[in-house]
Write a protein that holds these residues in place. Structure first.
Motif, PDB file in Angstrom:
ATOM      1  N   GLU A 264     -19.738 -32.916 -34.432  1.00 15.68           N
ATOM      2  CA  GLU A 264     -20.522 -32.634 -33.363  1.00 15.68           C
ATOM      3  C   GLU A 264     -21.340 -34.037 -33.049  1.00 15.68           C
ATOM      4  OE1 GLU A 264     -23.062 -29.504 -34.992  1.00 15.68           O
ATOM      5  OE2 GLU A 264     -21.625 -27.898 -34.563  1.00 15.68           O
TER       6      GLU A 264
ATOM      7  N   PHE B  66     -13.764 -31.664 -37.057  1.00 12.82           N
ATOM      8  CA  PHE B  66     -14.592 -31.522 -35.821  1.00 12.82           C
ATOM      9  C   PHE B  66     -16.061 -32.212 -35.880  1.00 12.82           C
ATOM     10  CE2 PHE B  66     -17.271 -29.474 -32.671  1.00 12.82           C
ATOM     11  CZ  PHE B  66     -16.639 -29.559 -31.553  1.00 12.82           C
TER      12      PHE B  66
ATOM     13  N   ASP C 258     -20.302 -26.080 -28.865  1.00 12.26           N
ATOM     14  CA  ASP C 258     -18.709 -25.814 -28.693  1.00 12.26           C
ATOM     15  C   ASP C 258     -18.161 -24.788 -29.628  1.00 12.26           C
ATOM     16  OD1 ASP C 258     -18.966 -27.490 -26.457  1.00 12.26           O
ATOM     17  OD2 ASP C 258     -18.055 -29.246 -27.344  1.00 12.26           O
TER      18      ASP C 258
ATOM     19  N   LYS D 198     -15.511 -24.075 -32.304  1.00 12.32           N
ATOM     20  CA  LYS D 198     -14.726 -25.077 -33.106  1.00 12.32           C
ATOM     21  C   LYS D 198     -13.527 -24.792 -33.265  1.00 12.32           C
ATOM     22  CE  LYS D 198     -18.820 -26.678 -34.342  1.00 12.32           C
ATOM     23  NZ  LYS D 198     -19.481 -25.960 -33.290  1.00 12.32           N
TER      24      LYS D 198
ATOM     25  N   GLY E 267     -17.231 -32.951 -30.127  1.00 14.59           N
ATOM     26  CA  GLY E 267     -17.605 -32.066 -29.121  1.00 14.59           C
ATOM     27  C   GLY E 267     -19.066 -31.772 -29.768  1.00 14.59           C
ATOM     28  N   LEU E 268     -19.815 -30.967 -28.846  1.00 10.36           N
ATOM     29  CA  LEU E 268     -21.138 -30.475 -29.137  1.00 10.36           C
ATOM     30  C   LEU E 268     -21.324 -29.239 -30.004  1.00 10.36           C
ATOM     31  CD1 LEU E 268     -22.406 -30.852 -25.516  1.00 10.36           C
ATOM     32  CD2 LEU E 268     -22.575 -32.577 -27.225  1.00 10.36           C
TER      33      LEU E 268
END
Length: 46
Positions: free
Chosen positions: A31, A29, A6, A8, A2-3
């Protein structure tokens, strides 16, 4: 993935001592906009 803006994935406490939404231990995760990596630790719930 994700960005950086976002939230986590992590466990969240729904009541005292009761958690839900646990990612698997050492889940990653990534980015997409920064390349930073976050690993989930089931011991600390972070």
């Amino acid at each position: 993935m994700g960005l950086s803006t976002d939230t986590k994935p992590a466990w969240h406490e729904v009541s005292t001592g009761v958690y839900e939404g646990e990612p698997e231990n050492m889940s990653i995760f990534l980015e997409a906009d920064t390349g930073d990596k976050y690993y989930y630790d089931v011991e600390t719930h972070d």
